[in-house]
Write a protein that holds these residues in place. Structure first.
Motif, PDB file in Angstrom:
ATOM      1  N   GLY A 278       0.735  -1.242   0.000  1.00  0.00           N
ATOM      2  CA  GLY A 278       0.000   0.000   0.000  1.00  0.00           C
ATOM      3  C   GLY A 278       0.766   1.295   0.000  1.00  0.00           C
ATOM      4  O   GLY A 278       0.164   2.364   0.066  1.00  0.00           O
ATOM      5  N   ALA A 279       2.092   1.279   0.000  1.00  0.00           N
ATOM      6  CA  ALA A 279       2.898   2.501  -0.132  1.00  0.00           C
ATOM      7  C   ALA A 279       2.701   3.479   1.018  1.00  0.00           C
ATOM      8  O   ALA A 279       2.795   4.690   0.836  1.00  0.00           O
ATOM      9  CB  ALA A 279       2.584   3.205  -1.463  1.00  0.00           C
ATOM     10  N   LYS A 280       2.504   2.945   2.206  1.00  0.00           N
ATOM     11  CA  LYS A 280       2.221   3.833   3.344  1.00  0.00           C
ATOM     12  C   LYS A 280       3.470   4.496   3.922  1.00  0.00           C
ATOM     13  O   LYS A 280       3.392   5.562   4.533  1.00  0.00           O
ATOM     14  CB  LYS A 280       1.504   3.051   4.443  1.00  0.00           C
ATOM     15  N   HIS A 281       4.620   3.848   3.741  1.00  0.00           N
ATOM     16  CA  HIS A 281       5.836   4.344   4.393  1.00  0.00           C
ATOM     17  C   HIS A 281       7.005   4.327   3.410  1.00  0.00           C
ATOM     18  O   HIS A 281       6.920   3.776   2.314  1.00  0.00           O
ATOM     19  CB  HIS A 281       6.173   3.486   5.619  1.00  0.00           C
ATOM     20  N   ALA A 282       8.106   4.915   3.875  1.00  0.00           N
ATOM     21  CA  ALA A 282       9.349   4.880   3.101  1.00  0.00           C
ATOM     22  C   ALA A 282      10.094   3.586   3.393  1.00  0.00           C
ATOM     23  O   ALA A 282       9.999   3.043   4.498  1.00  0.00           O
ATOM     24  CB  ALA A 282      10.226   6.072   3.475  1.00  0.00           C
ATOM     25  N   PRO A 283      10.856   3.078   2.435  1.00  0.00           N
ATOM     26  CA  PRO A 283      11.746   1.952   2.742  1.00  0.00           C
ATOM     27  C   PRO A 283      12.876   2.420   3.645  1.00  0.00           C
ATOM     28  O   PRO A 283      13.082   3.621   3.829  1.00  0.00           O
ATOM     29  CB  PRO A 283      12.272   1.548   1.365  1.00  0.00           C
ATOM     30  N   LYS A 284      13.602   1.465   4.208  1.00  0.00           N
ATOM     31  CA  LYS A 284      14.753   1.838   5.026  1.00  0.00           C
ATOM     32  C   LYS A 284      15.822   2.450   4.127  1.00  0.00           C
ATOM     33  O   LYS A 284      16.278   1.830   3.160  1.00  0.00           O
ATOM     34  CB  LYS A 284      15.325   0.622   5.754  1.00  0.00           C
ATOM     35  N   ILE A 285      16.217   3.684   4.456  1.00  0.00           N
ATOM     36  CA  ILE A 285      17.250   4.382   3.686  1.00  0.00           C
ATOM     37  C   ILE A 285      18.295   4.900   4.663  1.00  0.00           C
ATOM     38  O   ILE A 285      17.986   5.655   5.598  1.00  0.00           O
ATOM     39  CB  ILE A 285      16.651   5.536   2.856  1.00  0.00           C
ATOM     40  N   MET A 286      19.523   4.471   4.448  1.00  0.00           N
ATOM     41  CA  MET A 286      20.632   4.888   5.284  1.00  0.00           C
ATOM     42  C   MET A 286      21.391   6.009   4.580  1.00  0.00           C
ATOM     43  O   MET A 286      21.473   6.050   3.353  1.00  0.00           O
ATOM     44  CB  MET A 286      21.562   3.707   5.550  1.00  0.00           C
ATOM     45  N   ALA A 287      21.953   6.909   5.390  1.00  0.00           N
ATOM     46  CA  ALA A 287      22.661   8.046   4.817  1.00  0.00           C
ATOM     47  C   ALA A 287      23.740   8.526   5.783  1.00  0.00           C
ATOM     48  O   ALA A 287      23.687   8.271   6.989  1.00  0.00           O
ATOM     49  CB  ALA A 287      21.691   9.183   4.518  1.00  0.00           C
ATOM     50  N   THR A 288      24.704   9.199   5.226  1.00  0.00           N
ATOM     51  CA  THR A 288      25.687   9.899   6.035  1.00  0.00           C
ATOM     52  C   THR A 288      25.194  11.331   6.208  1.00  0.00           C
ATOM     53  O   THR A 288      25.046  12.076   5.230  1.00  0.00           O
ATOM     54  CB  THR A 288      27.068   9.900   5.359  1.00  0.00           C
ATOM     55  N   VAL A 289      24.891  11.685   7.448  1.00  0.00           N
ATOM     56  CA  VAL A 289      24.320  13.000   7.746  1.00  0.00           C
ATOM     57  C   VAL A 289      25.336  13.790   8.586  1.00  0.00           C
ATOM     58  O   VAL A 289      25.631  13.414   9.725  1.00  0.00           O
ATOM     59  CB  VAL A 289      22.982  12.879   8.507  1.00  0.00           C
ATOM     60  N   ASP A 290      25.870  14.828   7.973  1.00  0.00           N
ATOM     61  CA  ASP A 290      26.877  15.649   8.650  1.00  0.00           C
ATOM     62  C   ASP A 290      27.967  14.774   9.260  1.00  0.00           C
ATOM     63  O   ASP A 290      28.377  14.936  10.416  1.00  0.00           O
ATOM     64  CB  ASP A 290      26.231  16.528   9.718  1.00  0.00           C
ATOM     65  N   GLY A 291      28.398  13.771   8.475  1.00  0.00           N
ATOM     66  CA  GLY A 291      29.506  12.913   8.885  1.00  0.00           C
ATOM     67  C   GLY A 291      29.113  11.680   9.678  1.00  0.00           C
ATOM     68  O   GLY A 291      29.959  10.831   9.952  1.00  0.00           O
ATOM     69  N   GLN A 292      27.843  11.532  10.056  1.00  0.00           N
ATOM     70  CA  GLN A 292      27.404  10.381  10.850  1.00  0.00           C
ATOM     71  C   GLN A 292      26.503   9.488  10.007  1.00  0.00           C
ATOM     72  O   GLN A 292      25.529   9.950   9.418  1.00  0.00           O
ATOM     73  CB  GLN A 292      26.651  10.859  12.100  1.00  0.00           C
ATOM     74  N   PHE A 293      26.818   8.171   9.969  1.00  0.00           N
ATOM     75  CA  PHE A 293      26.016   7.217   9.201  1.00  0.00           C
ATOM     76  C   PHE A 293      24.812   6.801  10.034  1.00  0.00           C
ATOM     77  O   PHE A 293      24.965   6.303  11.154  1.00  0.00           O
ATOM     78  CB  PHE A 293      26.864   5.997   8.835  1.00  0.00           C
ATOM     79  N   LYS A 294      23.618   7.009   9.502  1.00  0.00           N
ATOM     80  CA  LYS A 294      22.410   6.755  10.286  1.00  0.00           C
ATOM     81  C   LYS A 294      21.233   6.461   9.353  1.00  0.00           C
ATOM     82  O   LYS A 294      21.315   6.673   8.144  1.00  0.00           O
ATOM     83  CB  LYS A 294      22.083   7.977  11.155  1.00  0.00           C
ATOM     84  N   GLN A 295      20.153   5.996   9.947  1.00  0.00           N
ATOM     85  CA  GLN A 295      18.944   5.759   9.156  1.00  0.00           C
ATOM     86  C   GLN A 295      18.223   7.083   8.948  1.00  0.00           C
ATOM     87  O   GLN A 295      17.952   7.821   9.893  1.00  0.00           O
ATOM     88  CB  GLN A 295      18.011   4.767   9.847  1.00  0.00           C
ATOM     89  N   LEU A 296      17.910   7.356   7.688  1.00  0.00           N
ATOM     90  CA  LEU A 296      17.270   8.615   7.338  1.00  0.00           C
ATOM     91  C   LEU A 296      15.754   8.476   7.273  1.00  0.00           C
ATOM     92  O   LEU A 296      15.013   9.325   7.762  1.00  0.00           O
ATOM     93  CB  LEU A 296      17.822   9.095   5.988  1.00  0.00           C
ATOM     94  N   TYR A 297      15.302   7.361   6.660  1.00  0.00           N
ATOM     95  CA  TYR A 297      13.867   7.123   6.504  1.00  0.00           C
ATOM     96  C   TYR A 297      13.574   5.654   6.769  1.00  0.00           C
ATOM     97  O   TYR A 297      14.462   4.799   6.723  1.00  0.00           O
ATOM     98  CB  TYR A 297      13.404   7.504   5.094  1.00  0.00           C
ATOM     99  N   GLY A 298      12.303   5.361   7.023  1.00  0.00           N
ATOM    100  CA  GLY A 298      11.887   3.983   7.296  1.00  0.00           C
ATOM    101  C   GLY A 298      10.438   3.911   7.707  1.00  0.00           C
ATOM    102  O   GLY A 298       9.616   4.733   7.274  1.00  0.00           O
TER     103      GLY A 298
END
Length: 555
Positions: A278-298
């Motif tokens: 049903g497209a209700k949420h974002a998939p898990k997306i990891m990113a480097t944010v200001d130098g820190q690797f973290k989950q951005l969406y999910g």
């Protein structure tokens, strides 16, 4: 007291590839001593054997002019607990849990073959005929000896190679490839060099069996994941967020595409941009944010969240530049959400209206079985389930694909352990008759429990921890040296070869002529619910098709 010697300690019989040889029942299948194939085709048969006493270190030898193209594998047994649903139809071999013939393990003559008293087992013989092979009839002698070289049995199969080659497969075919399962089972880091080596092994096996499209994890695919849970991160695209701007690196995706090209993959199937159902949420997306690797969406990201919609917009524009730089425009397919329902219409509409203007030049495909949903116009390329496709056919929807999975267990063809192989082989003639353009299945190598809660050992658990009927989650087993193929994979490949042979014959007879030939001995027209269910029909029909091909191309 003397023991009376056994008159026939080893009994053998050649049977077709469509026979499932069970260890705990009498083998009723008739012998099959001959067959035919086209150039560029793999032909398989089995040598079934039964010993009266326990026999170890039996040796198997092949003698044939085709010997260089022949491989031998033992048909091993796999356990099945969840066989089928309570209201399944009667077109099954058995309904009991137990050991089912399925894994095909390369024969190791150093270890030899074991004969278990009063148990039928079988050797799977495959002949991979090159496209430039000589035509003619060839004997294939399969000899079984004891460890001292004394002959115990000899079976001879006659294979006729016809002077016509299978055409290239036109069907688009994907069996979803789960790269996280490779990492988990083999204990290697995601996208480490050992992981890449495994990925290539499994893609090569897929391509060799008619899968010309590969699911490509732009981000961790949001498939069969418990709501709120997550699967191991397998993200080909590196994302960096700095000073409010997104930056994307496609280095790993480029390596993936290069690997696919090297293996012969024709189409790249990008993973879903929104969650399943049903497209209700974002998939898990990891990113480097200001130098820190973290989950951005999910899971905690609403698919309509302005931050996510801005991310997807930026990402897709960058991805299109990558597509153009690598000349992939005619080879890529996109997904939004797998199996949305009519209750998800508004949410799916928001996802569609966001993405379609950007991807207007690319096909977006999704598993979708509700015709009323399709009428909304939100998806131009639906993939309905095989038991729900009729309304789409009745309304003349063009370019249709189909799929089956666990829910398609009545009337339609499928490949569960307890089903006759004829129900697997049927797919080829069905795809041809209905002129379907693609086929999708979710389980090439899904080696987790349902909802990906924990890993399983595929040699011990064949039903995703009781989640799906045995035979639904995967077609290959994880061998130490690479993928171990299955009876179901080989028979599926035969079905696709049938389709290609019919397309070849169509160049001479036309579609109506080929369909008439297919249905000439049937009481009803072939459909996804009406089709022959006995193995002998498929063997006889394919032999007849080969004869007609031979007459038309070499007469």
């Amino acid at each position: 007291m003397q023991t009376k010697p056994l008159a026939d300690p080893l009994e053998t019989r050649i049977v077709s590839s469509l026979i499932k040889v069970f260890a705990d029942e009498e083998l009723e299948a008739p012998p099959q001593a001959s067959g035919s194939c086209l150039r560029g085709e793999t032909y398989s048969f089995q040598v079934a054997y039964r010993t009266q006493v326990h026999m170890r270190s039996l040796q198997v030898h092949v003698e044939s002019e085709l010997q260089a193209f022949i491989s031998l594998r033992t048909v091993e047994l796999a356990p099945a607990e969840f066989i089928n649903y309570h209201d399944a139809d009667e077109f099954v071999l058995r309904t009991t849990p137990g050991l089912y013939p399925d894994p095909l393990v390369p024969l190791n003559n150093e270890r030899g073959l074991t004969g278990y008293p009063h148990q039928w087992r079988s050797i799977w013989v495959s002949v991979d005929i090159p496209v430039d092979a000589a035509a003619g009839a060839f004997d294939i002698a399969v000899k079984i000896t004891d460890s001292q070289g004394n002959s115990l049995a000899l079976e001879t199969f006659k294979l006729e190679v016809i002077a016509a080659a299978l055409p290239e497969q036109t069907l688009i075919h994907t069996e979803w490839f789960h790269v996280d399962c490779l990492s988990t089972h083999y204990g290697v880091d995601v996208f480490s060099e050992p992981h890449w080596e495994r990925i290539e092994q499994y893609i090569r096996t897929a391509v060799n069996h008619g899968m010309n499209m590969i699911l490509t994890p732009l981000f961790t695919p949001p498939l069969d994941t418990e709501i709120g849970g997550e699967r191991p991160t397998v993200q080909l695209v590196d994302v960096e967020l700095s000073s409010g701007n997104y930056h994307f690196s496609f280095d790993r995706l480029e390596r993936w595409v290069d690997l696919c090209n090297r293996c012969g993959v024709k189409y790249v199937e990008f993973s879903h941009l929104f969650t399943q159902w049903g497209a209700k949420h974002a998939p898990k997306i990891m990113a480097t944010v200001d130098g820190q690797f973290k989950q951005l969406y999910g899971w905690d990201t609403d698919s309509r969240d302005p931050e996510y919609t801005a991310f997807i917009t930026s990402f897709l524009h960058a991805l299109i530049r990558f597509i153009d730089d690598h000349e992939l425009r005619e080879r890529v397919f996109f997904h939004l959400s797998d199996e949305p329902g009519i209750g998800d219409l508004d949410i799916y509409r928001a996802a569609s209206e966001l993405v379609k203007p950007i991807l207007k030049d690319f096909p977006i495909i999704d598993a979708l079985s509700d015709y009323d949903f399709y009428r909304s116009g939100l998806i131009e390329h639906p993939i309905p389930a095989s038991n729900d496709i009729q309304p789409f056919l009745d309304h003349g929807v063009e370019g249709l694909w189909t799929y089956y999975c666990c829910a398609q267990y009545k009337k339609v063809s499928n490949r569960f352990f307890h089903m006759p192989s004829a129900l697997n082989r049927a797919l080829g003639i069905q795809l041809y008759k209905l002129n379907l353009k693609g086929f999708l299945h979710w389980g090439y190598n899904f080696w987790y429990s349902q909802f990906s809660k924990y890993p399983i050992n595929p040699f011990q658990v064949t039903d995703a921890g009781g989640g799906f009927p045995a035979g639904d989650p995967f077609l290959v087993y994880p061998g130490d040296e690479g993928p171990i193929e299955s009876i179901r994979l080989e028979v599926l490949t035969e079905a696709l070869q049938d389709l290609r042979a019919l397309e070849l014959l169509e160049t001479k007879l036309g579609r109506e002529g080929v369909i008439a030939l297919l249905e000439e001995d049937l009481q009803e027209e072939i459909s996804l619910t009406v089709y022959p269910r006995n193995s002998e029909w498929y063997i006889r029909k394919r032999e007849h098709i080969n004869t007609v091909i031979n007459n038309n191309f070499n007469g």
